[in-house]
Design a protein around this motif. Structure first.
Motif, PDB file in Angstrom:
ATOM      1  N   ASP A   6     -10.261   1.239 -14.714  1.00  0.00           N
ATOM      2  CA  ASP A   6     -10.478   1.530 -16.128  1.00  0.00           C
ATOM      3  C   ASP A   6     -11.092   2.926 -16.290  1.00  0.00           C
ATOM      4  OD1 ASP A   6     -11.941   1.559 -18.796  1.00  0.00           O
ATOM      5  OD2 ASP A   6     -10.855  -0.349 -18.912  1.00  0.00           O
ATOM      6  N   ALA A   7     -10.553   3.701 -17.216  1.00  0.00           N
ATOM      7  CA  ALA A   7     -10.960   5.100 -17.407  1.00  0.00           C
ATOM      8  C   ALA A   7     -12.440   5.256 -17.771  1.00  0.00           C
ATOM      9  CB  ALA A   7     -10.094   5.763 -18.478  1.00  0.00           C
ATOM     10  N   VAL A   8     -13.030   4.297 -18.471  1.00  0.00           N
ATOM     11  CA  VAL A   8     -14.452   4.411 -18.855  1.00  0.00           C
ATOM     12  C   VAL A   8     -15.337   4.467 -17.611  1.00  0.00           C
ATOM     13  CG1 VAL A   8     -16.371   3.323 -20.109  1.00  0.00           C
ATOM     14  CG2 VAL A   8     -14.079   3.295 -21.080  1.00  0.00           C
ATOM     15  N   SER A  10     -14.816   6.014 -14.913  1.00  0.00           N
ATOM     16  CA  SER A  10     -14.826   7.359 -14.319  1.00  0.00           C
ATOM     17  C   SER A  10     -15.199   8.429 -15.338  1.00  0.00           C
ATOM     18  CB  SER A  10     -13.478   7.662 -13.672  1.00  0.00           C
ATOM     19  OG  SER A  10     -12.443   7.578 -14.625  1.00  0.00           O
ATOM     20  N   THR A  11     -15.749   8.004 -16.458  1.00  0.00           N
ATOM     21  CA  THR A  11     -16.170   8.924 -17.509  1.00  0.00           C
ATOM     22  C   THR A  11     -17.670   9.162 -17.430  1.00  0.00           C
ATOM     23  OG1 THR A  11     -14.434   8.102 -18.966  1.00  0.00           O
ATOM     24  CG2 THR A  11     -16.242   9.296 -20.018  1.00  0.00           C
ATOM     25  N   PRO A  12     -18.116  10.415 -17.241  1.00  0.00           N
ATOM     26  CA  PRO A  12     -19.566  10.666 -17.263  1.00  0.00           C
ATOM     27  C   PRO A  12     -20.138  10.252 -18.624  1.00  0.00           C
ATOM     28  CG  PRO A  12     -18.390  12.562 -16.384  1.00  0.00           C
ATOM     29  CD  PRO A  12     -17.351  11.621 -16.947  1.00  0.00           C
ATOM     30  N   SER A  13     -21.279   9.602 -18.583  1.00  0.00           N
ATOM     31  CA  SER A  13     -21.855   9.046 -19.802  1.00  0.00           C
ATOM     32  C   SER A  13     -22.613  10.083 -20.621  1.00  0.00           C
ATOM     33  CB  SER A  13     -22.779   7.891 -19.449  1.00  0.00           C
ATOM     34  OG  SER A  13     -23.840   8.343 -18.644  1.00  0.00           O
ATOM     35  N   GLU A  14     -22.771   9.753 -21.890  1.00  0.00           N
ATOM     36  CA  GLU A  14     -23.516  10.601 -22.818  1.00  0.00           C
ATOM     37  C   GLU A  14     -24.969  10.174 -22.840  1.00  0.00           C
ATOM     38  OE1 GLU A  14     -21.729  10.340 -26.686  1.00  0.00           O
ATOM     39  OE2 GLU A  14     -19.716  10.580 -25.873  1.00  0.00           O
ATOM     40  N   ASN A  46     -21.346   1.757 -18.870  1.00  0.00           N
ATOM     41  CA  ASN A  46     -19.899   1.968 -18.801  1.00  0.00           C
ATOM     42  C   ASN A  46     -19.168   0.771 -18.187  1.00  0.00           C
ATOM     43  OD1 ASN A  46     -20.604   2.491 -16.158  1.00  0.00           O
ATOM     44  ND2 ASN A  46     -19.588   4.473 -16.065  1.00  0.00           N
ATOM     45  N   ALA A  51     -19.649   4.533 -22.656  1.00  0.00           N
ATOM     46  CA  ALA A  51     -19.997   5.685 -21.816  1.00  0.00           C
ATOM     47  C   ALA A  51     -21.344   6.258 -22.267  1.00  0.00           C
ATOM     48  CB  ALA A  51     -18.899   6.740 -21.868  1.00  0.00           C
ATOM     49  N   ASP A 141     -22.781   8.547 -14.112  1.00  0.00           N
ATOM     50  CA  ASP A 141     -22.158   9.854 -13.869  1.00  0.00           C
ATOM     51  C   ASP A 141     -20.641   9.758 -13.683  1.00  0.00           C
ATOM     52  OD1 ASP A 141     -24.633  11.061 -14.062  1.00  0.00           O
ATOM     53  OD2 ASP A 141     -24.974  11.118 -11.898  1.00  0.00           O
ATOM     54  N   GLY A 142     -20.098   8.551 -13.803  1.00  0.00           N
ATOM     55  CA  GLY A 142     -18.652   8.371 -13.712  1.00  0.00           C
ATOM     56  C   GLY A 142     -18.125   8.144 -12.298  1.00  0.00           C
TER      57      GLY A 142
END
Length: 162
Positions: A6-8, A10-14, A46, A51, A141-142
């Motif tokens: 799932d793409a989330v 590997s998404t660095p968080s805010e 995430n 994220a 950090d993804g």
């Protein structure tokens, strides 16, 4: 619970406002989800589809734990100091069919903010709790533990399904 790839995941968080009502609710939801998930010692936002830089950890009941701080949630956490790397086996709720050998610091100092107060705290820990905190910061950090293994030779089929 999201699963790789799932793409989330590997998404660095805010970064978040620890006092925001939605962040406070998320913190409670993460802890509740962790507690009802067998074998789970940490969970990041995430992994449940947000994220945001928020995670919880509790290694109190784990046999490998030495230092424990009980159940805690950190927002916007970052590693301040890390030393004495050792290889250890890790698993993940988002990669339930695999485990892997990951080199991580066994002594760790992290800063982060507590929801809902926003107070900044410093967590100094070691051994298994240090590993769990680094694993959750990686999520924020993804990164998955699979991104940290030395190669395919260090990945294993999980023997016990939780």
């Amino acid at each position: 619970m999201l699963r790789a790839p799932d793409a989330v995941l590997s998404t660095p968080s805010e970064k978040v406002d620890p006092g925001d009502a939605s962040v406070v609710q998320l913190a409670a939801d993460l802890v509740a989800t962790m507690r009802v998930s067998p074998g789970c010692v940490g969970l990041a936002a995430n992994q449940v589809g947000l994220a945001w830089h928020v995670f919880c950890v509790d290694v109190t009941e784990h046999p490998k734990a030495r230092t424990t701080h009980g159940t805690f949630v950190l927002c916007n956490a970052r590693v301040v100091e890390a030393s004495r790397k050792e290889k250890g086996r890790e698993g993940c709720m988002s990669v339930p069919e695999l485990t892997g050998d990951v080199k991580r610091a066994t002594r760790l100092t992290v800063t982060g903010q507590l929801p809902p107060s926003g107070d900044e705290i410093v967590v100094e820990t070691d051994a298994f709790e240090a590993r769990a905190v680094q694993h959750e910061i990686d999520h924020c950090d993804g990164f998955l533990f699979l991104d940290r293994v030395a190669g395919a030779h260090a990945v294993y089929a999980r023997k016990t399904y939780l």
